[in-house]
Scaffold this motif. Structure first.
Motif, mmCIF file in Angstrom:
data_model
loop_
_atom_site.group_PDB
_atom_site.id
_atom_site.type_symbol
_atom_site.label_atom_id
_atom_site.label_comp_id
_atom_site.label_asym_id
_atom_site.label_seq_id
_atom_site.Cartn_x
_atom_site.Cartn_y
_atom_site.Cartn_z
ATOM 1 N N VAL A 1 0.834 -1.206 0.000
ATOM 2 C CA VAL A 1 0.000 0.000 0.000
ATOM 3 C C VAL A 1 0.869 1.257 0.000
ATOM 4 O O VAL A 1 0.621 2.210 -0.753
ATOM 5 C CB VAL A 1 -0.952 -0.016 1.213
ATOM 6 N N LEU A 2 1.903 1.284 0.829
ATOM 7 C CA LEU A 2 2.769 2.458 0.879
ATOM 8 C C LEU A 2 3.523 2.658 -0.437
ATOM 9 O O LEU A 2 3.721 3.795 -0.884
ATOM 10 C CB LEU A 2 3.754 2.329 2.043
ATOM 11 N N THR A 3 3.939 1.556 -1.045
ATOM 12 C CA THR A 3 4.641 1.676 -2.333
ATOM 13 C C THR A 3 3.708 2.187 -3.422
ATOM 14 O O THR A 3 4.077 3.062 -4.227
ATOM 15 C CB THR A 3 5.233 0.323 -2.747
ATOM 16 N N LEU A 4 2.498 1.647 -3.472
ATOM 17 C CA LEU A 4 1.527 2.116 -4.456
ATOM 18 C C LEU A 4 1.182 3.586 -4.232
ATOM 19 O O LEU A 4 0.993 4.344 -5.194
ATOM 20 C CB LEU A 4 0.257 1.256 -4.384
ATOM 21 N N ALA A 5 1.120 4.004 -2.957
ATOM 22 C CA ALA A 5 0.859 5.413 -2.667
ATOM 23 C C ALA A 5 1.985 6.292 -3.201
ATOM 24 O O ALA A 5 1.736 7.380 -3.752
ATOM 25 C CB ALA A 5 0.708 5.607 -1.153
ATOM 26 N N PHE A 6 3.229 5.827 -3.064
ATOM 27 C CA PHE A 6 4.366 6.578 -3.603
ATOM 28 C C PHE A 6 4.257 6.680 -5.121
ATOM 29 O O PHE A 6 4.498 7.755 -5.707
ATOM 30 C CB PHE A 6 5.674 5.880 -3.214
ATOM 31 N N VAL A 7 3.921 5.572 -5.783
ATOM 32 C CA VAL A 7 3.806 5.578 -7.247
ATOM 33 C C VAL A 7 2.714 6.545 -7.694
ATOM 34 O O VAL A 7 2.906 7.342 -8.638
ATOM 35 C CB VAL A 7 3.525 4.155 -7.757
ATOM 36 N N LEU A 8 1.552 6.518 -7.020
ATOM 37 C CA LEU A 8 0.454 7.418 -7.396
ATOM 38 C C LEU A 8 0.824 8.875 -7.136
ATOM 39 O O LEU A 8 0.489 9.766 -7.921
ATOM 40 C CB LEU A 8 -0.810 7.038 -6.616
#
Length: 605
Positions: free
Chosen positions: A49-56
């Motif tokens: 979730v944190l990685t996807l938040a960074f990507v977004l």
């Protein structure tokens, strides 16, 4: 723990271990490698979730991500740059001390266990980990950059002195320090797994420090999440460098006019498609085959440059580089912005601090790999091999590529001004025969490093997500591989938006590595505590205590004329260890004035 029993004369007659099992220790069984992988949903979900938040965030608000990361980096380097410099040297001291100390003879496995791989194969695999996208990217660029623009506080010398300084600085960044950083993590994982029977998790290595309950609880899960982040962003940085260099090759070959953001993202997407094809098909032998081909191709490229380049100059440069490295070692290791101000701070962020952060972020990946292949080695063998072999590879590689670039620059070919540093390898090759073919080979070499690097790093993150499974499930591996590509693309886009894609990679890598540096320091403390209680060390202490007590007893009771005797266990399982007089010697009188009826032995169950 020993027990002293009185002799009838009132003097201590014998000292013996309290429990024979302490001296006959066997390590617990290592968790079976073929256990069905079970996902740790807390670790996986938080990290994903944190990685996807960074990507977004990077995709939809790249400007704010760039501005915030730039502000954070400025504060980190100003207030904590010294921490990276000091921590890296601390890891060097710990690794070398472990190799030369009494702990160096501890085996990563059972005491009598043979190495899993023979020495030649083991060294070959260490050699493989010493090569990668980074060495391709910086092989020409770093020595050349330091030659043209010497590090702060080192300018003003002759051309030969500048060349030695440039090569010594490059070797400083690619030899002892990075591999000592890898060694302490690899050692902690290998020792915990093969000596203590723990899972292949970073959190498991903290059991001696925080206890098994905490290591299995929220604290341990936080450690594994941070390990995934470190691996993810460290690998993404490498893949970003690879994309930059492949795009630079396209420009030199005339295939494109400019390395745009779209081109960089397209290169990452195309190579990630190759990785997914490999990961989902399970062609592990194909990846191994590609890795071996990669090593051969890299060796051929180096030999080619050595043969067609300034061969004698390169050979002369090798001993000079080693001498300059040791001569300037402490000044390079202690360089901070306190001595040179803003210019030094900027230089450190571009080179030394960035490198230390990059190596630190790679430690879960490289550490797990070198730990896996080192079962049966002693700690002394492990540290010597992990540090010396890749350091020699780095010395030869950078001397050949960097020495050739420096020679061309000194002779009037201005390589340093021919595009960005990602293009300088191709600029060097353009001065020799078969330039186009060799440049294509170099670009292909970087591409294969990209695919195999993503494959290996995603497997490590799958292992951390699935409770230390040796072979994580393919969908999990593919998921993390895709995220590596996405993060690499975002890091490049953020930097490209500010006019320098490389700075974007460096900035975010340093920020992510900062918390992991603290974790690594605590990991070293946990490892040292674990080693203090190693059964081999405990047996050595007990043996010295027993022998010392027996010698004292013999000297006091038998006037120095004695021998130490060990008898077999009786039918009840008792074991007799003690001292007895040498035949014909004088015994000490007992408490009743007799000569002494016993032989000084005592027994224990």
């Amino acid at each position: 723990m020993v027990r002293q029993e009185p002799h009838p004369s009132g003097e201590p007659a014998h000292t013996s271990p309290s429990d024979a099992r302490d001296l006959l220790w066997e390590p617990p069984p290592v968790p079976a490698a073929d256990l069905t992988p079970r996902t740790d949903w807390v670790v996986f979900a938080v990290a994903a979730v944190l990685t996807l938040a960074f990507v977004l965030w990077g995709a939809f608000a790249g400007g704010s991500l760039g501005a915030i990361s730039d502000t954070l980096l400025g504060g980190l380097l100003h207030y904590g740059g010294w921490g990276f410099v000091l921590s890296a040297s601390t890891f060097v001291v710990i690794a070398l001390w472990l190799a030369f100390s009494k702990y160096g003879r501890i085996t990563l496995g059972r005491d009598d266990e043979e190495p899993e791989y023979n020495t030649v194969s083991w060294i070959s695999m260490l050699f493989a980990t010493g090569m990668g996208i980074g060495m391709m990217f910086y092989g020409v660029a770093e020595p050349l950059t330091h030659y043209v623009s010497p590090p702060p506080g080192t300018g003003g010398g002759s051309g030969e002195q500048q060349a030695m300084t440039a090569m010594a600085t490059t070797l400083f960044h690619w030899s002892l320090h990075p591999w000592a950083i890898y060694a302490v993590v690899g050692l902690a994982i290998a020792y915990g797994t093969y000596r203590r029977g723990r899972r292949q998790l970073i959190s498991a290595a903290f059991i001696p420090l925080i206890g098994e309950k905490a290591a299995d609880g929220p604290v341990g899960k936080l450690i594994d999440v941070l390990a995934i982040f470190a691996t993810l962003f460290g690998s993404a940085c490498s893949l970003g460098l690879g994309a930059l260099q492949i795009a630079g090759g396209f420009q030199i070959l005339g295939w494109v006019e400019l390395a745009t953001t779209g081109l960089l993202v397209g290169i990452i997407a195309a190579l990630m498609a190759c990785f997914l094809l490999s990961a989902l098909s399970g062609v592990s032998k194909g990846i191994q085959w590609l890795s071996n081909i990669n090593m051969v191709m890299a060796a051929l490229l180096m030999v080619f440059i050595l043969a067609v380049g300034p061969t004698v100059y390169i050979l002369d440069l090798i001993p000079g580089t080693v001498g300059s490295y040791f001569q300037d070692f402490f000044s390079m290791a202690g360089r901070t912005d306190a001595a040179g101000g803003e210019r030094t701070a900027t230089w450190l962020a571009t080179w030394t601090v960035f490198y230390w952060a990059w190596w630190i972020s790679w430690t879960p990946f490289v550490g797990l790999f070198i730990g896996k292949i080192s079962r049966g080695r002693t700690i002394r063998q492990f540290v010597a091999g992990v540090i010396l072999v890749p350091s020699v590879v780095s010395l030869v590689w950078f001397t050949v590529l960097g020495g050739t670039a420096i020679d061309l620059q000194a002779s009037g070919v201005d390589l340093a001004s021919q595009g960005g540093i990602e293009e300088q390898l191709y600029g060097l090759l353009a001065n020799f025969p078969w330039a186009t073919a060799v440049s294509v080979l170099a670009a292909l070499l970087v591409a294969i490093f990209f695919v195999t690097g993503a494959d290996s790093a995603s497997i490590v993150m799958g292992t951390l997500s699935q409770r230390g499974a040796n072979d994580p499930r393919r969908p999990m591996t593919a998921f993390w591989g895709v995220l590596i590509a996405a993060v690499a693309a975002i890091m490049l886009v953020v930097g490209q938006g500010e006019g320098n894609a490389l700075e974007g990679l460096q900035r975010i890598t340093i920020l992510v590595a900062a918390p992991w540096t603290i974790v690594m320091l605590l990991l070293c403390l946990s490892l040292l505590r674990d080693l203090r209680n190693d059964p081999l060390i405990m047996r050595s202490h007990k043996a010295r205590e027993v022998v010392a007590a027996a010698v004292v007893t013999g000297a006091q009771v038998y006037d120095g004329e004695f021998r130490i005797d060990v008898s077999a266990a009786d039918e009840k399982g008792s074991r007799r260890v003690g001292v007895e007089p040498v035949r014909g010697s004088r015994r000490a009188p007992n408490s009743e004035g007799d000569e002494g009826s016993g032989d000084g032995r005592t027994s224990r169950p």
